[in-house]
Write a protein that holds these residues in place. Sequence first.
Motif, PDB file in Angstrom:
ATOM      1  N   ARG A 248       0.796  -1.228   0.000  1.00  0.00           N
ATOM      2  CA  ARG A 248       0.000   0.000   0.000  1.00  0.00           C
ATOM      3  C   ARG A 248       0.832   1.284   0.000  1.00  0.00           C
ATOM      4  N   ASP A 249       2.124   1.178  -0.154  1.00  0.00           N
ATOM      5  CA  ASP A 249       2.918   2.401  -0.201  1.00  0.00           C
ATOM      6  C   ASP A 249       2.636   3.228  -1.453  1.00  0.00           C
ATOM      7  N   HIS A 250       2.232   2.536  -2.527  1.00  0.00           N
ATOM      8  CA  HIS A 250       1.904   3.222  -3.785  1.00  0.00           C
ATOM      9  C   HIS A 250       3.052   4.095  -4.278  1.00  0.00           C
ATOM     10  N   THR A 251       4.264   3.728  -3.907  1.00  0.00           N
ATOM     11  CA  THR A 251       5.446   4.433  -4.393  1.00  0.00           C
ATOM     12  C   THR A 251       6.498   3.375  -4.682  1.00  0.00           C
ATOM     13  N   THR A 252       7.650   3.820  -5.108  1.00  0.00           N
ATOM     14  CA  THR A 252       8.748   2.888  -5.360  1.00  0.00           C
ATOM     15  C   THR A 252       9.682   2.808  -4.157  1.00  0.00           C
TER      16      THR A 252
ATOM     17  N   ASP B 147      11.873   1.626  -1.420  1.00  0.00           N
ATOM     18  CA  ASP B 147      12.400   0.364  -0.911  1.00  0.00           C
ATOM     19  C   ASP B 147      12.529   0.475   0.608  1.00  0.00           C
ATOM     20  N   GLY B 148      13.047  -0.563   1.254  1.00  0.00           N
ATOM     21  CA  GLY B 148      13.114  -0.554   2.699  1.00  0.00           C
ATOM     22  C   GLY B 148      13.916   0.591   3.281  1.00  0.00           C
ATOM     23  N   PRO B 149      15.167   0.806   2.832  1.00  0.00           N
ATOM     24  CA  PRO B 149      15.941   1.931   3.373  1.00  0.00           C
ATOM     25  C   PRO B 149      15.277   3.278   3.123  1.00  0.00           C
ATOM     26  N   GLU B 150      14.654   3.448   1.963  1.00  0.00           N
ATOM     27  CA  GLU B 150      13.979   4.725   1.681  1.00  0.00           C
ATOM     28  C   GLU B 150      12.779   4.920   2.603  1.00  0.00           C
ATOM     29  N   ALA B 151      12.033   3.840   2.849  1.00  0.00           N
ATOM     30  CA  ALA B 151      10.913   3.933   3.784  1.00  0.00           C
ATOM     31  C   ALA B 151      11.412   4.247   5.188  1.00  0.00           C
TER      32      ALA B 151
ATOM     33  N   SER C  65      -7.460  -1.811  -5.451  1.00  0.00           N
ATOM     34  CA  SER C  65      -6.781  -2.085  -4.187  1.00  0.00           C
ATOM     35  C   SER C  65      -7.628  -1.612  -3.015  1.00  0.00           C
ATOM     36  N   GLU C  66      -8.905  -1.370  -3.264  1.00  0.00           N
ATOM     37  CA  GLU C  66      -9.820  -0.919  -2.222  1.00  0.00           C
ATOM     38  C   GLU C  66     -10.107  -2.056  -1.246  1.00  0.00           C
TER      39      GLU C  66
END
Length: 466
Positions: free
Chosen positions: A202-206, A208-212, A394-395
């Motif tokens: 559900r991040d709806h972005t690219t 990755d783990g370190p960026e999150a 994705s609802e």
Amino acid sequence: MTATPHATPLPNTAVTQQRTLVTALPGPRSRELMDRKASAVAGGVGTTMSVFAARAEGGIVVDVDGNHLIDLGSGIAVTTVGASAPRVVAAVQAQVEAFTHTCFMVTPYEVYVAVAETLNRLTPGEHDKRTVLFNSGAEAIENAVKIARAHTRRDAVVVFDHAYHGRTNLTMAMTAKNMPYKHGFGPFAPEVYRAPLSYPYRDHTTLDGPEAAVRAIDHIEKQVGATNLAAVVIEPIQGEGGFIVPAPGFLPALAEWCRANGVVFVADEVQTGFARTGDLFACDHEGVVPDLIVTAKGIAGGLPLSAVTGRAEIMDAPHVGGLGGTYGGNPLACAAALAAIETIEAEGLLERARNIERLMKDRLHLLQADDDRIGDVRGRGAMIAIELVQAGTSEPDPELARALARAAHQQGVIVLTCGTYGNVLRFLPPLTISEALLVDGLDVLAKALKGDVMTVHQHTASSGSG
């Protein structure tokens, strides 16, 4: 006045590991007991199924009407080594004959120390450790926060979106979901802050783990400040929040930031611990070494026990008498814990959890390929979930999750729902469950997805087995 339960004793024979329905569910005896529950038990105590257990063994729960149900819930990840695991039963029987309670804070006993030594040895990291025992996951989380505050002399605590940490006042504040856990029960404990989690589906972005992790850390630094922060508390895989597995690199980056800033990194492994995820602890998957690790649920084969284990210098920060509780580390639960851990090691249950993951994910991915209402298949080991959505979107679709759970329950398969949106169906089978029972349970789910529930019921009722 007597308080003897009115129940027919079951023969002392092994429980057949096969789904069998001899009545519609709930059966007449369970319906009678539900009526008694309604007039005797507080209304706020709900039940997932309206059937009453009479016996449980391995991967089967037998109800009071004689129905054999497939257990894909393990009492919410508690009976990881199987219901009535032989080593656990024998250990508890031996301990109950010796003594049931003295209170460790009054006259201590060896089995408590043995559990502490075992947890110090098994939990992540080779540093010097100490352990303290409690009764429940929420109690242990509260004490982990106390310990972190005593060590850092700071107040703030950071938790994450979708988190679940318990039902006490502090842990309700730490829990994200309002209903049913928090609604109407405030005001809550202060100095609890929430940061964004890595939620790959559900991040709806690219991200990755370190960026999150950078996103979460930026949020923490701006809204809390590292110098005010005692602890970051996180589930390595979220439980009630929806079995959310953060993207690789998220947890290590958070742990590294905590170390650099003198913040206590607390892993809430209440649901993920003790082989559930295919590693002894979920942190092991990425080599994350928490400062404190909180365990409960699967620790003692069904008896109430929890623990906080961590770095000696942190654990020893509270003053003498500052930690404890009347029942914490009860000798029966401690004996059960040692037996449960022995079972995990002796029966190769880490590998068994990985085999369960392969079997379940293979089947669930096949179902997903044919049904776009299964938005995501995720989890590790015997902690697997599907996130259900409205077709082609994705609802979240919580009603579909509820309907599938009801259909499974009617066919004698115990499954649980979870998730902030109520749209996740989760599977927590005991690691000792047979492959045949897993396949049968997944067959029931597959037919329910196709709307073929009545056919399943008729077949089961007439054949007497799954």
